[in-house]
Scaffold this motif. Structure first.
Motif, PDB file in Angstrom:
ATOM      1  N   ILE A  75      80.063  61.678 -28.304  1.00 10.99           N
ATOM      2  CA  ILE A  75      79.524  62.172 -26.988  1.00 10.99           C
ATOM      3  C   ILE A  75      78.213  61.590 -26.828  1.00 10.99           C
ATOM      4  O   ILE A  75      77.910  61.435 -25.338  1.00 10.99           O
ATOM      5  N   VAL A  76      77.300  61.430 -27.712  1.00 11.01           N
ATOM      6  CA  VAL A  76      75.979  60.971 -27.085  1.00 11.01           C
ATOM      7  C   VAL A  76      75.692  59.314 -27.062  1.00 11.01           C
ATOM      8  O   VAL A  76      74.859  58.822 -26.439  1.00 11.01           O
ATOM      9  N   GLY A  77      76.913  58.552 -27.546  1.00 12.50           N
ATOM     10  CA  GLY A  77      76.768  57.213 -27.409  1.00 12.50           C
ATOM     11  C   GLY A  77      76.062  56.562 -28.496  1.00 12.50           C
ATOM     12  O   GLY A  77      75.497  55.141 -28.210  1.00 12.50           O
ATOM     13  N   HIS A  78      75.350  57.207 -29.363  1.00 11.33           N
ATOM     14  CA  HIS A  78      74.529  56.394 -30.426  1.00 11.33           C
ATOM     15  C   HIS A  78      74.541  56.977 -31.765  1.00 11.33           C
ATOM     16  O   HIS A  78      74.950  58.355 -31.860  1.00 11.33           O
ATOM     17  N   PRO A  79      74.074  56.514 -32.981  1.00 15.38           N
ATOM     18  CA  PRO A  79      74.112  57.267 -34.212  1.00 15.38           C
ATOM     19  C   PRO A  79      73.223  58.540 -34.222  1.00 15.38           C
ATOM     20  O   PRO A  79      72.318  58.628 -33.563  1.00 15.38           O
ATOM     21  N   VAL A  80      73.637  59.438 -34.911  1.00 11.16           N
ATOM     22  CA  VAL A  80      72.907  60.716 -35.053  1.00 11.16           C
ATOM     23  C   VAL A  80      72.467  60.772 -36.671  1.00 11.16           C
ATOM     24  O   VAL A  80      73.167  60.305 -37.469  1.00 11.16           O
ATOM     25  N   VAL A  81      71.270  61.427 -36.853  1.00  9.40           N
ATOM     26  CA  VAL A  81      70.793  61.642 -38.351  1.00  9.40           C
ATOM     27  C   VAL A  81      71.099  63.047 -38.801  1.00  9.40           C
ATOM     28  O   VAL A  81      70.777  63.800 -38.066  1.00  9.40           O
ATOM     29  N   VAL A  82      71.683  63.081 -39.852  1.00  9.96           N
ATOM     30  CA  VAL A  82      72.107  64.184 -40.518  1.00  9.96           C
ATOM     31  C   VAL A  82      71.154  64.484 -41.694  1.00  9.96           C
ATOM     32  O   VAL A  82      70.841  63.839 -42.532  1.00  9.96           O
ATOM     33  N   GLN A  83      70.577  65.846 -41.644  1.00 12.99           N
ATOM     34  CA  GLN A  83      69.552  66.093 -42.822  1.00 12.99           C
ATOM     35  C   GLN A  83      70.034  67.606 -43.155  1.00 12.99           C
ATOM     36  O   GLN A  83      70.409  68.378 -42.735  1.00 12.99           O
ATOM     37  N   PRO A  84      69.392  67.694 -44.621  1.00 10.73           N
ATOM     38  CA  PRO A  84      69.825  69.040 -45.207  1.00 10.73           C
ATOM     39  C   PRO A  84      68.878  70.101 -44.662  1.00 10.73           C
ATOM     40  O   PRO A  84      68.014  70.150 -43.774  1.00 10.73           O
ATOM     41  N   PHE A  85      69.655  71.295 -44.515  1.00 11.14           N
ATOM     42  CA  PHE A  85      69.065  72.409 -43.963  1.00 11.14           C
ATOM     43  C   PHE A  85      69.080  73.743 -44.745  1.00 11.14           C
ATOM     44  O   PHE A  85      70.131  73.872 -45.275  1.00 11.14           O
ATOM     45  N   ARG A  86      68.001  74.035 -45.309  1.00 12.66           N
ATOM     46  CA  ARG A  86      67.745  75.192 -46.168  1.00 12.66           C
ATOM     47  C   ARG A  86      68.746  74.970 -47.439  1.00 12.66           C
ATOM     48  O   ARG A  86      69.618  75.660 -47.609  1.00 12.66           O
ATOM     49  N   PRO A  87      68.444  73.792 -48.099  1.00 11.95           N
ATOM     50  CA  PRO A  87      69.177  73.648 -49.151  1.00 11.95           C
ATOM     51  C   PRO A  87      69.402  74.459 -50.211  1.00 11.95           C
ATOM     52  O   PRO A  87      70.319  74.408 -51.018  1.00 11.95           O
ATOM     53  N   GLU A  88      68.564  75.556 -50.427  1.00  8.40           N
ATOM     54  CA  GLU A  88      68.879  76.562 -51.425  1.00  8.40           C
ATOM     55  C   GLU A  88      69.928  77.507 -50.980  1.00  8.40           C
ATOM     56  O   GLU A  88      70.159  78.220 -52.302  1.00  8.40           O
ATOM     57  N   LEU A  89      70.534  77.556 -49.957  1.00  7.35           N
ATOM     58  CA  LEU A  89      71.612  78.206 -49.502  1.00  7.35           C
ATOM     59  C   LEU A  89      72.910  77.568 -49.450  1.00  7.35           C
ATOM     60  O   LEU A  89      73.003  76.631 -49.261  1.00  7.35           O
ATOM     61  N   THR A  90      74.005  78.453 -49.627  1.00  9.10           N
ATOM     62  CA  THR A  90      75.391  78.188 -49.204  1.00  9.10           C
ATOM     63  C   THR A  90      75.815  79.194 -48.522  1.00  9.10           C
ATOM     64  O   THR A  90      75.237  80.333 -48.404  1.00  9.10           O
ATOM     65  N   ASP A  91      77.055  78.940 -47.865  1.00  9.21           N
ATOM     66  CA  ASP A  91      77.636  80.109 -46.985  1.00  9.21           C
ATOM     67  C   ASP A  91      77.772  81.319 -47.707  1.00  9.21           C
ATOM     68  O   ASP A  91      77.553  82.524 -47.238  1.00  9.21           O
ATOM     69  N   THR A  92      78.195  81.164 -49.071  1.00 10.66           N
ATOM     70  CA  THR A  92      78.567  82.385 -49.816  1.00 10.66           C
ATOM     71  C   THR A  92      77.370  83.080 -50.081  1.00 10.66           C
ATOM     72  O   THR A  92      77.283  84.248 -50.118  1.00 10.66           O
ATOM     73  N   ILE A  93      76.027  82.312 -50.565  1.00  7.79           N
ATOM     74  CA  ILE A  93      74.955  82.956 -50.579  1.00  7.79           C
ATOM     75  C   ILE A  93      74.601  83.941 -49.295  1.00  7.79           C
ATOM     76  O   ILE A  93      74.172  85.138 -49.597  1.00  7.79           O
ATOM     77  N   VAL A  94      74.607  83.265 -48.282  1.00  3.74           N
ATOM     78  CA  VAL A  94      74.344  83.975 -47.025  1.00  3.74           C
ATOM     79  C   VAL A  94      75.004  85.241 -46.812  1.00  3.74           C
ATOM     80  O   VAL A  94      74.458  86.048 -46.418  1.00  3.74           O
ATOM     81  N   MET A  95      76.507  85.053 -47.083  1.00  4.17           N
ATOM     82  CA  MET A  95      77.199  86.425 -46.951  1.00  4.17           C
ATOM     83  C   MET A  95      76.626  87.571 -47.907  1.00  4.17           C
ATOM     84  O   MET A  95      76.746  88.676 -47.722  1.00  4.17           O
ATOM     85  N   GLN A  96      76.535  87.093 -49.078  1.00  3.88           N
ATOM     86  CA  GLN A  96      75.807  88.098 -50.128  1.00  3.88           C
ATOM     87  C   GLN A  96      74.539  88.891 -49.597  1.00  3.88           C
ATOM     88  O   GLN A  96      74.416  89.766 -49.887  1.00  3.88           O
ATOM     89  N   LYS A  97      73.714  87.849 -49.027  1.00  2.93           N
ATOM     90  CA  LYS A  97      72.498  88.367 -48.598  1.00  2.93           C
ATOM     91  C   LYS A  97      72.590  89.351 -47.573  1.00  2.93           C
ATOM     92  O   LYS A  97      72.136  90.528 -47.242  1.00  2.93           O
ATOM     93  N   TRP A  98      73.632  88.824 -46.461  1.00  2.00           N
ATOM     94  CA  TRP A  98      74.080  89.915 -45.376  1.00  2.00           C
ATOM     95  C   TRP A  98      74.585  91.394 -45.903  1.00  2.00           C
ATOM     96  O   TRP A  98      74.137  92.427 -45.524  1.00  2.00           O
TER      97      TRP A  98
END
Length: 298
Positions: free
Chosen positions: A264-287
């Motif tokens: 879409i953007v026509g150039h490489p994008v940089v992917v970085q960790p986001f809140r590495p202490e969490l997983t989707d499973t942990i987030v649902m438990q917190k909710w």
């Protein structure tokens, strides 16, 4: 094999109850998924030397609930469980307790499945317990709806229930400084042109056919159709085109998201960790622990 020997193909991964006749002696059968369906297939072999007569294939989708299974064996639901089955169930419960899976996180007031579950997941769970601060309007989250593998039922909601819904424990990654129109393009593209085979996929769950999903109807003991969610959902389906966001994505979706974004953007994008202490499973438990108000009243 061709053209005379009968062929019964058993298929999967699209998670649908469906079958397809290829010719008079070949058929494909896909009996649901996740053991919501027991598939029965039968056909008569033609007489020796008969290469012409059409073969009659009998295909049945059987709901895997106690009442239906007991009736197949001409037993009552009460007498259907065996002593060995009871013993095994007790052994499973011991292990579940040891692992903390029976811990009650809260009380769910209504059933969530299909599109309503995805809406809950995006609008409440991820918006309030993944994005920081909660409801952060400059962060935008997207995930494959195929990551939600089960439904949320009315009643006490346990740690085990969290793992039923989100068993993969995906971490999160971010691509920063993306325009709203880029994210809208990404979401629309993936929902119209889903995953290339080489990148893999988590197929839609419990699909009866193309537009509905098979969900257990607890009262009837059968599987009832409900609208399927889109392949991908987000915390904001219509981000402001000129605004700038940090896009947040789950582990499984990153390869396809990165490839699509770069197209879409026509150039490489940089992917970085986001809140590495969490997983989707942990987030649902917190909710659940914070939002469901403790165990249900007796």
């Amino acid at each position: 094999v061709l053209p005379a020997i009968p062929v019964q193909v058993f298929a999967g991964h699209s998670h649908k109850r469906q079958n397809l006749t290829l010719d008079e002696r070949a058929t494909v059968f896909e009996p649901g998924n996740f053991f919501n369906t027991l598939g029965f297939a039968s056909f008569d072999l033609p007489s020796p030397g008969d290469t012409q007569t059409a073969v009659n294939f009998e295909l049945q989708n059987i709901d895997t609930n106690v009442q239906t299974m007991a009736s197949i064996f001409e037993m009552s639901p009460v007498s259907f469980p065996t002593p060995e089955g009871y013993k095994f169930t007790q052994e499973v419960e011991v292990v579940r307790n040891e692992l903390g899976l029976t811990t009650v996180l809260g009380c769910v007031k209504q059933f969530y499945g299909g599109a309503p579950l995805l809406d809950l997941y995006m609008s409440e769970i991820m918006t309030n317990f993944l994005l920081q601060p909660p409801k952060n309007s400059s962060q935008w989250f997207m995930q494959s709806s195929g990551s939600l593998r089960y439904e949320v039922y009315k009643g006490n909601f346990t740690v085990d229930d969290v793992y039923k819904v989100l068993p993969f424990r995906d971490h999160f990654f971010t691509v920063q400084n993306l325009k709203g129109d880029t994210l809208k393009n990404l979401l629309d593209t993936l929902n119209v042109n889903p995953f290339p085979p080489l990148l893999g996929a988590r197929g839609p769950k419990h699909a009866c056919h193309a537009t509905q999903t098979c969900l257990p109807n607890q009262q009837a003991g059968t599987f009832a159709p409900t609208p399927l969610p889109p392949l991908y959902g987000s915390t904001n389906n219509n981000p402001v085109a000129e605004d700038t966001f940090d896009g947040v994505f789950a582990t499984f979706d990153v390869p396809l998201v990165k490839q699509t974004l770069e197209g879409i953007v026509g150039h490489p994008v940089v992917v970085q960790p986001f809140r590495p202490e969490l997983t989707d499973t942990i987030v649902m438990q917190k909710w659940a622990a914070a939002s469901l108000g403790g165990p249900c009243s007796p």
